[in-house]
Write a protein that holds these residues in place. Structure first.
Motif, PDB file in Angstrom:
ATOM      1  N   ILE A 150     -56.903  69.898 -19.334  1.00 22.50           N
ATOM      2  CA  ILE A 150     -57.453  69.365 -20.577  1.00 22.50           C
ATOM      3  C   ILE A 150     -57.281  70.460 -21.622  1.00 22.50           C
ATOM      4  O   ILE A 150     -57.707  71.594 -21.395  1.00 22.50           O
ATOM      5  CB  ILE A 150     -58.949  69.007 -20.420  1.00 22.50           C
ATOM      6  N   PRO A 151     -56.666  70.166 -22.756  1.00 17.12           N
ATOM      7  CA  PRO A 151     -56.475  71.206 -23.777  1.00 17.12           C
ATOM      8  C   PRO A 151     -57.808  71.843 -24.188  1.00 17.12           C
ATOM      9  O   PRO A 151     -58.786  71.146 -24.473  1.00 17.12           O
ATOM     10  CB  PRO A 151     -55.848  70.447 -24.949  1.00 17.12           C
ATOM     11  N   VAL A 152     -57.836  73.151 -24.188  1.00 11.30           N
ATOM     12  CA  VAL A 152     -59.047  73.909 -24.506  1.00 11.30           C
ATOM     13  C   VAL A 152     -59.150  74.068 -26.019  1.00 11.30           C
ATOM     14  O   VAL A 152     -58.225  74.562 -26.651  1.00 11.30           O
ATOM     15  CB  VAL A 152     -59.028  75.287 -23.816  1.00 11.30           C
ATOM     16  N   PRO A 153     -60.283  73.645 -26.601  1.00  9.83           N
ATOM     17  CA  PRO A 153     -60.437  73.838 -28.044  1.00  9.83           C
ATOM     18  C   PRO A 153     -60.752  75.300 -28.366  1.00  9.83           C
ATOM     19  O   PRO A 153     -61.351  76.001 -27.558  1.00  9.83           O
ATOM     20  CB  PRO A 153     -61.635  72.941 -28.387  1.00  9.83           C
ATOM     21  N   PRO A 158     -58.090  79.710 -33.041  1.00 12.18           N
ATOM     22  CA  PRO A 158     -57.302  78.754 -32.245  1.00 12.18           C
ATOM     23  C   PRO A 158     -57.146  79.206 -30.803  1.00 12.18           C
ATOM     24  O   PRO A 158     -57.046  80.399 -30.526  1.00 12.18           O
ATOM     25  CB  PRO A 158     -55.961  78.706 -32.976  1.00 12.18           C
ATOM     26  N   SER A 159     -57.150  78.236 -29.911  1.00 11.45           N
ATOM     27  CA  SER A 159     -56.883  78.521 -28.503  1.00 11.45           C
ATOM     28  C   SER A 159     -55.372  78.503 -28.264  1.00 11.45           C
ATOM     29  O   SER A 159     -54.610  78.101 -29.157  1.00 11.45           O
ATOM     30  CB  SER A 159     -57.557  77.477 -27.608  1.00 11.45           C
ATOM     31  N   ALA A 160     -54.944  78.873 -27.085  1.00 16.14           N
ATOM     32  CA  ALA A 160     -53.515  78.816 -26.747  1.00 16.14           C
ATOM     33  C   ALA A 160     -52.999  77.395 -26.870  1.00 16.14           C
ATOM     34  O   ALA A 160     -51.821  77.184 -27.182  1.00 16.14           O
ATOM     35  CB  ALA A 160     -53.297  79.355 -25.336  1.00 16.14           C
ATOM     36  N   ASP A 161     -53.868  76.406 -26.646  1.00 18.20           N
ATOM     37  CA  ASP A 161     -53.450  74.998 -26.742  1.00 18.20           C
ATOM     38  C   ASP A 161     -53.311  74.537 -28.184  1.00 18.20           C
ATOM     39  O   ASP A 161     -52.664  73.517 -28.448  1.00 18.20           O
ATOM     40  CB  ASP A 161     -54.454  74.096 -26.021  1.00 18.20           C
ATOM     41  N   GLU A 162     -53.914  75.244 -29.105  1.00 18.31           N
ATOM     42  CA  GLU A 162     -53.889  74.831 -30.520  1.00 18.31           C
ATOM     43  C   GLU A 162     -52.832  75.582 -31.333  1.00 18.31           C
ATOM     44  O   GLU A 162     -52.539  75.196 -32.452  1.00 18.31           O
ATOM     45  CB  GLU A 162     -55.265  75.033 -31.160  1.00 18.31           C
ATOM     46  N   LYS A 163     -52.285  76.639 -30.773  1.00 13.86           N
ATOM     47  CA  LYS A 163     -51.260  77.409 -31.489  1.00 13.86           C
ATOM     48  C   LYS A 163     -49.946  76.644 -31.459  1.00 13.86           C
ATOM     49  O   LYS A 163     -49.590  76.036 -30.482  1.00 13.86           O
ATOM     50  CB  LYS A 163     -51.079  78.786 -30.856  1.00 13.86           C
TER      51      LYS A 163
END
Length: 164
Positions: A150-153, A158-163
């Motif tokens: 599950i993408p981490v917010p 920003p998390s690694a999933d949001e970059k």
């Protein structure tokens, strides 16, 4: 800035951070347990929401007895977690906003029946027992998200999933 003004900023930001995680969960995720010694995701998320709500539930007492003053949240649906967080936020905001400045320095005791777990001023209880504790467990919860893909917010950027 007064003590309460500082805590109101922290309350809003940390509640929003927890909400971002809860928004990514599904009911079927609640039973996930990464290890037999680990809490289930639902139990861990419930504990985090409980810790948020200790602001109004615990700090309005000088003696907080976990055996009699606390009933753990045992969610079966993500909507229960979100509702408890939102309801608690309103109570917490009112509690902090109306909390007398001198009350922050009064002694607070956390116990289980007659066993004293901790004694400290309420100011320290909010930072150490409540906020630091919930942030620690929320970090654990982000690992659960990662294990479930599950993408981490992001919490504080920003998390690694949001970059991109």
């Amino acid at each position: 800035m007064s003590i309460k003004e500082g805590f109101l900023v922290e309350l809003e930001r940390e509640t929003n951070n927890t909400r971002r995680i809860l928004d990514r969960l599904k009911d079927e995720d609640l039973s996930f347990r990464p290890h037999e010694k680990s809490m289930s995701l639902g139990s861990l998320a419930g504990h985090i929401v409980d810790l948020h709500n200790w602001i109004s539930d615990a700090l309005t007492k000088n003696d907080f007895n976990l055996a009699t003053d606390f009933k753990p949240l045992k969610p079966t649906q993500v909507s229960e977690l979100k509702a408890a967080l939102d309801e608690g936020y309103k109570r917490n905001e009112k509690t902090i906003d109306t909390f007398p400045e001198e009350e922050w320095f009064t002694n607070w005791t956390m116990r289980v029946d007659n066993y004293v777990v901790a004694e400290m001023p309420k100011l320290a209880a909010l930072r150490f027992v409540i906020n630091n504790h919930l942030i620690h467990h929320r970090g654990q919860l982000t690992v659960y998200l990662r294990l479930l893909d599950i993408p981490v917010p992001g919490m504080y950027g920003p998390s690694a999933d949001e970059k991109k």
